[in-house]
Structure formats: C-alpha cells, structure tokens
Design an enzyme around this catalytic site. Structure first.
Site, PDB file in Angstrom:
ATOM      1  N   LYS A  35      -6.700 -13.219  -0.729  1.00 13.98           N
ATOM      2  CA  LYS A  35      -6.699 -12.018  -1.553  1.00 13.98           C
ATOM      3  C   LYS A  35      -7.294 -12.277  -2.939  1.00 13.98           C
ATOM      4  CE  LYS A  35      -3.005 -11.362  -3.549  1.00 13.98           C
ATOM      5  NZ  LYS A  35      -1.978 -11.016  -4.526  1.00 13.98           N
ATOM      6  N   THR A  36      -6.777 -13.291  -3.594  1.00 10.67           N
ATOM      7  CA  THR A  36      -7.246 -13.588  -4.951  1.00 10.67           C
ATOM      8  C   THR A  36      -8.710 -13.998  -4.926  1.00 10.67           C
ATOM      9  OG1 THR A  36      -5.043 -14.405  -5.350  1.00 10.67           O
ATOM     10  CG2 THR A  36      -6.669 -14.811  -7.054  1.00 10.67           C
ATOM     11  N   ASP A 220      -4.997  -5.712  -8.391  1.00  7.43           N
ATOM     12  CA  ASP A 220      -4.318  -6.685  -7.551  1.00  7.43           C
ATOM     13  C   ASP A 220      -2.939  -6.136  -7.156  1.00  7.43           C
ATOM     14  OD1 ASP A 220      -3.774  -9.051  -6.313  1.00  7.43           O
ATOM     15  OD2 ASP A 220      -3.234 -10.135  -8.133  1.00  7.43           O
ATOM     16  N   GLU A 221      -2.384  -6.577  -6.055  1.00  6.60           N
ATOM     17  CA  GLU A 221      -1.040  -6.163  -5.623  1.00  6.60           C
ATOM     18  C   GLU A 221      -0.872  -4.645  -5.708  1.00  6.60           C
ATOM     19  OE1 GLU A 221       0.845  -8.372  -4.330  1.00  6.60           O
ATOM     20  OE2 GLU A 221       0.872 -10.240  -5.493  1.00  6.60           O
ATOM     21  N   GLN A 251       3.873  -6.395   2.322  1.00  8.38           N
ATOM     22  CA  GLN A 251       4.521  -7.247   1.326  1.00  8.38           C
ATOM     23  C   GLN A 251       5.043  -6.441   0.143  1.00  8.38           C
ATOM     24  OE1 GLN A 251       3.025 -11.348   0.590  1.00  8.38           O
ATOM     25  NE2 GLN A 251       1.186 -10.609   1.604  1.00  8.38           N
ATOM     26  N   ARG A 603       5.538 -17.740   3.722  1.00  7.80           N
ATOM     27  CA  ARG A 603       5.375 -18.763   2.672  1.00  7.80           C
ATOM     28  C   ARG A 603       5.135 -20.130   3.289  1.00  7.80           C
ATOM     29  NH1 ARG A 603       3.285 -15.953  -0.218  1.00  7.80           N
ATOM     30  NH2 ARG A 603       3.512 -14.534   1.529  1.00  7.80           N
TER      31      ARG A 603
END
Length: 723
Positions: A35-36, A220-221, A251, A603
DNA sequence: TACTATTTAATTTTT
DNA sequence: TTAAATAGTA
C-alpha cells in the site's frame, strides 16, 4: 525519461495504480500488498515522470509516523528533498491552514491546541460550574458527544434536542464548551478539522486557491476517514482535483472514533468515473496464514470483496493452544518465546498481541520471571506527561494569557496559596463577564478578594509577566529552560518522595533538550514558541524511548495495525474478551471485531500462534469462557492443536479409559459424571450438572448452582464433590 | 493542604 | 484485581 527506477519493482496491479490516468482512483490494498509503496511511487511518478510540480500534490495520512515515512520514501525515490510537497496528517494540514488564514477563521493568531486530556478537564470544570448532578452526567460521555458531533461536522446550533431532555443538556454543554474554547482561543483536535472545513467552505477565494494548487490528492488509510475529513477532501478536490485514495475496508477498526468505511462506497458515487484497483497479492505472510485470514473475513457482510494470495509457500500450520487459565497461557507463550530466542532469532521479531491492555499484565509477569526483555506499546507519551504539560502550560501563558486551560492547570502548581475559594471567585467573575480567567483575575484582585488571596494572585500574575519579559528574544531552548526554572516546578518535584520526582525533573530537562532539537518549518508564519507548542500538541512523541533494545513486542491488536512480525501470538481468543463483550450484541460491532482479528492474523509473516484460556481472572473474578467464535471460523486443516501438558490436575476418575473409541459410553460417563447429578463447590455451593463437554484435562461441566447461577467449570480445577 | 479511606467501574486510540 | 476518582480526616 527513464521510468524504470520507479516502476521496476512493482507488480502489475501496483503499476496500474501508480501510472493511472489523472482520474479519481480507489485502490483497495489488502494487508501486506504494498500500500505505502503504491502511494509513494505514485507521488514520485507524478513528479518525476509526469513532471508535476511537487507543490501541486497533497498527501494525507492519519499518523505523524506514516506521514514521516511517506515523505522519507518519496524523497529517496526522487533523490531530492521535497520540501514543497504537502504531506501531513489531517490534523497537521488543517492546523497549517488555520494558521495561514487565522483572520478568516475567527481565531486569535496565537490560538492554542488542546489535547483530549485538556478537553476533559475543561468539560469537568464547566459542568462543575453549572452544578450538574455528576452522578447522572459523566464528563467522559459529554466529551464523547461533543467530539462525535464535531466529527460529523455539526455545531451545537445544528442540533435538535428531539424533545429529549438528556440530549438537550448535551447540546447546551456543547454550546457552552465551545464558547469557553472560543473565549480562550483554544482549539481541540476535532475543532481543527471542523474549522478547516468551514474555512474552505465559507471562503470561496481561499478554496479556489487550494483547489487550483492541489491537482492531486493522495489519501492513505482511506477507510479510516470520518465525515468531516471526507467532506474536507471533497471540498479540496472540487471538480478538477484528482483524488487517489488507498484503503482496505477489511482493516477498518476505528468506527468507534468516527471512522466510516462507507466512504469507500460513497467515494464512487461522489466521484463518477472512479476506477477501482485491488491489490491482492500479499508479500508478507505464508499461504496458510492468508487462507486463515481470508476464511475469517468471509464471514463479514458488506465488503468490497477481496482475496489475498501469495507466491509464498504453505508454511507452518497455525498453532492453537487451549490454556487452563491466563497464567498457563502466558507461560506457554513465554516458553515459545524462549525457544525462539534460544534458536538465535531476534526477540524484536516476535510480537504478542491482545485485545485489551489489561491482558498485558500476566504476560509481563511471565516475561519478567523468564528474564526476557520486552516492550509494551502504548501508554503515556512524552508530551502527555503531567510535568511536561505543566511546563508547557507556563509557556503557553507567556504566549497567550487567555488560555484558561493552562491558567487553571498551573495557577496553583506549585502551591502558592491560591485555593479553591479564590479560584471559585475568579471563575464566577469569568463566567459572569464572559472573559478569560486571566482577565477575571486582574479584575478581582482589586475588588472581591481578601488581601492575602489578592497578594497570591498578583504574585502569580507578575511571575507570568516576568517570564514573558525575561525570555523575550531568547533562543527557544533557553526560553523553555528559563520558564521551567522560574516556575518553581523543579523545587516542587524535588520535594516529591521516591523516584517519582526524580523522573519528573529528568523529563523537564528532556523538554529543554526537545526544544533545543526542535527545528521549525521556516515557511510557517508563527512564532517559534507557538510552533513548538503546536508541535507538542500534535505530535505527542514516543511512548517508550528504549525501542532499540532487542525485546519482545507487546501491544494491542489495534496498535499492531500496519506492523508485521515473523512470529506473532494472538492471545485471549475467548468470547467476551475477543470479540469483546461490549461489541457482540451489535452486528456492526461484531464485524469490526472480526476485522480486528483479521488485522491481527495478517501481522504474522511466518509463524502464528493463537491462544485462549478456559478460565480467566477478570475484574478480580474468575470466569469461564468459550473459545472465540473467530477460532471456529478458521478452517481446521490450517490449524494444529498444541497439546496441553500431560495432566497436571487431579483427574476426576483416573480409571476412566481415555477418549475416543470407548464406544458406547456417553460423553458424561466418559469423564465420570452424569447429567442431573448433584454436586457441591467450595465457593458456589450446591448445584446440578446440566451439561458437559471435552475430555481429559479439558473436560468441563455446566452446573446450575442454587445461589450462584449457571457456570461452566473445568473438572480438573473446580474441585467438585459429587453427592 | 496532604494523606488516607472508600467507592466505582472496567475496549480499542490518534490527533 | 486494580486504578482512579472522590470523600473524609489530621
């Protein structure tokens, strides 16, 4: 132009997103799907390949950490510092706008930001002033109400009481709270966003300026945006701006603080012609872990729909351990951690996750006993410490006399004879004249206070005046140092017994160092002191400083979002704890808990342990719990049950031949009881067996006690007398 | 004003 | 259980 460096490391979907045309784009980025990387490469691609000016880009994140990381990665891709690139948190960017255009916002130029602790104090004071029955009115709930309204973009005047007394009172409190803040030039976190939104909405020329400037908006997010943040984005994007938003509906775990996943769907309506790109290839975890995560999240309705996959191997099965109680659970985890460490793995590669902070205690004890170094995430951060906030309050008063929040905080700290009585007189005056405490104090010293009290107040006021005078023109760190010295806080804490005072003094010294190390953005047109104070409020700093030491990571599942570890433990997977009791009733709540579990599972890179306890001490009471329903949602073929140690507890009937294959025996008979049998328990008294399950050490019975109600008990532990 | 006893409630957290 | 907030006491 050679585009290889920016595109070469990307997969097809990522490349498609990065090189997408200048049209609204929604990227659904699964956990660990890069994503980043997509966000940063998009920025670099726009600037480097498309030749856009960095200042025509706006990149928004939720945390300072994410913003800093994004800037760092973009700069390293570009190979040059991108100082004209606006990257920041929603709050940071809103703050920037308000400082630049303070004249249009109705705020004083040197307005101060208050954190939620300050906010709560203000509300408490306000409520006390009105004399509300505080058994019925809980300050925290009032705070929650106010913030929830602001998050929705609503001011008190927009609200209707619907004939509800309770609600009317809340609205009144919201109104008076806002008046209090406005009078003192105080801005809370939600207010930053709300004001920034109003600023753009109500000033066509300012809006036009930023709409023209920001051609591309990277977010983002996105699933975590609340209503006001989303409204702000829409406004900025206008009809010409190109929004590029990245998020993962699976998420979304912050609904309770205003985040609305629905914005993902709304986005496609508000920006017609939006393309959607899904990033589903995962570069983090083994196939087994991903299958478990996919299977779990399948149980949620209203999803965009997404299936994570990987080129990686199947990997180890997910190990599930059923512990007797929370101690056994902790011992098990620590045992595995010790093995891990002894095999030469870095301790910092292992994380133990839990649903609620209270669970860390037992784990910490076990880790301590085993001599394994660990670090607990969360807790008070540097700028949130009481002594640091005290010092900051003095500093704020030197800049801004009307800051009531700061005035109240330090007017009598250290004690200088300004007691409750004196303060009450000042508060009454302030309320009656709609003025700040500082103004009230000046008015009241000549009229209304006894000689002694007046002297004390005068002493305080001249102290602040003196601080301001003497530190004028000083370097920031000298200024902070000077104020700390003059405040008398050091002497005050020196008298505190134990190590406590010592640490406090050290923290004050560290505040001076923080000021020395602080480099203001010279583009911002505020005083260095105000910039530092805003920085302290917006970036509360690190929690624990010793992050460098190689230690096991302990944190809640919430704070684990965005992180990854080769070895992960999900602990306390019990119904009532996870999913939490307070979420199970509401389907929305349950789905959010499931998403949280999804976050937890994803995670893990290589090894995932899931543990639960059959008995857990919670709030000082032992209670029994069923394994979390989420456990049952993970396909059994992915799971390997870790056998508990051989029986530790006294078996109910040692002669009973074990488990399966004993043919005709009923489950009850197998463990040596019969349904309907009367039993006696040391604590709960007499009762009747209603039900039973499991065998061996894990066998449990449900007993209806005459006085204590129905309970599930582990036979090996409960010490039941059969009657 | 500071210390001690009692009461109460108990997810998650960034800005 | 325990931490924090409040009430009561020296």
């Amino acid at each position: 132009m050679d585009v290889t460096p920016i595109l070469e490391s990307l997969n097809e979907a990522q490349r498609q997103a990065v090189t997408a045309p200048a049209e609204p784009l929604l990227v659904i980025a699964g956990a660990g799907s890069g994503k980043t990387r997509v966000l940063t490469h998009r920025a670099a691609w726009l600037i480097d390949v498309q030749g856009l000016a960095p200042e025509s880009l706006l990149a928004v994140t939720f945390t300072n950490k994410a913003a800093a990381e994004m800037r760092g990665r973009i700069e390293s891709l570009l190979g040059t510092p991108a100082s004209h690139l606006w990257i920041g948190t929603f709050h940071g960017l809103a703050h920037r706008l308000l400082r630049r255009h303070w004249r249009e916002t109705g705020l004083p130029q040197n307005f101060q930001i208050i954190d939620s602790d300050d906010q709560l104090r203000l509300i408490k004071r306000l409520m006390k002033g009105i004399g509300l029955d505080d058994s019925q009115w809980i300050p925290r709930e009032v705070q929650y109400f106010i913030n929830a309204q602001k998050d929705e973009g609503l001011r008190a005047k927009h609200l209707d009481d619907d004939g509800d007394n309770n609600r009317r009172q809340m609205i009144t409190l919201y109104q008076s709270y806002q008046e209090l803040c406005d009078r003192g030039g105080l801005v809370d976190f939600a207010e930053l966003l709300l004001r920034a939104h109003e600023l753009l909405r109500d000033n066509a020329n300012i809006l036009a300026h930023y709409q023209r400037r920001f051609q591309h908006l990277l977010v983002d997010e996105f699933q975590d945006t609340n209503a006001i943040q989303y409204a702000w984005l829409r406004l900025l994007a206008g009809t010409e701006g190109v929004p590029f938003v990245v998020g993962d509906d699976d998420q979304s775990i912050y609904r309770w603080r205003g985040a609305r996943v629905e914005h993902i769907f709304q986005f496609q309506k508000d920006f017609p012609g939006t393309s959607v790109i899904k990033l589903e290839q995962n570069y983090r975890s083994t196939a087994t872990i991903l299958k478990a995560a996919n299977a779990l999240i399948e149980n949620n309705s209203s999803r965009m729909g997404k299936n994570l996959w990987t080129d990686d191997e199947e990997g180890e099965p997910i190990r599930v351990y059923s512990a007797y109680n929370e101690r056994d659970e902790a011992d098990f985890i620590v045992g595995r951690l010790r093995d891990w460490s002894e095999q030469g793995n870095p301790r910092a590669d292992a994380a133990v996750l839990y649903r609620s902070n209270a669970q860390s205690r037992v784990l910490e004890e076990a880790l301590m006993n085993a001599g394994l170094p660990y670090r607990v995430y969360g807790g008070l951060r540097f700028f949130e410490r009481a002594e640091v906030k005290d010092a900051l309050a003095y500093l704020r008063l030197t800049s801004h006399r009307d800051d009531d929040s700061s005035f109240e905080r330090v007017v009598n700290k250290p004690t200088r004879g300004i007691g409750a009585r004196t303060l009450e007189i000042m508060r009454t005056h302030a309320r009656a004249n709609a003025c700040s405490m500082w103004q009230a104090a000046s008015a009241v010293i000549n009229d209304g206070l006894s000689g002694r009290a007046a002297t004390a107040v005068v002493a305080f006021m001249s102290l602040i005046e003196r601080m301001t005078r003497e530190t004028d023109g000083m370097e920031l760190h000298d200024r902070v140092d000077h104020v700390v010295q003059l405040s008398g806080l050091i002497d005050h804490f020196r008298k505190e017994k134990g190590e406590r005072g010592e640490t406090r003094i050290e923290n004050l010294e560290e505040l001076v160092s923080a000021a020395r190390g602080y480099a203001r953005d010279p583009a911002e047109e505020m005083s260095e002191l105000d910039a530092f104070l805003a920085h302290a409020a917006l970036e509360a700093g690190e929690g624990q400083a010793d992050a460098w030491e190689d230690c096991v990571q302990l944190m809640t599942m919430h704070s684990a979002k965005g992180l990854e570890y080769p070895l992960v433990f999900l602990s306390g997977l019990e119904d009532g704890l996870f999913p939490h009791q307070r979420s199970v009733a509401d389907p929305h709540g349950l789905e959010e808990e499931r998403r949280l579990c999804y976050v937890g599972i994803t995670r893990a890179k290589r090894t995932l342990y899931i543990t639960h306890a059959e008995q857990r001490r919670l709030h000082g009471m032992d209670s029994f719990a069923q394994p979390s329903r989420f456990l049952a949602e993970i396909p059994t073929e992915l799971v390997e049950e870790v056998r508990p140690r051989v029986q530790v507890s006294r078996p109910v009937r040692p002669s009973s031949r074990s488990s399966r294959g004993s043919g005709s025996m009923s489950p009850a008979a197998e463990i040596g009881v019969r349904l309907g049998q009367r039993v006696r328990h040391g604590k709960f008294g007499d009762g009747v067996i209603l039900n039973c399950e499991g065998q061996g050490a894990h066998a449990r019975v449900e007993v209806n006690f005459e006085t204590a109600g129905t309970k599930w008990l582990v036979l090996g532990y409960a010490n039941l007398d059969l009657m």
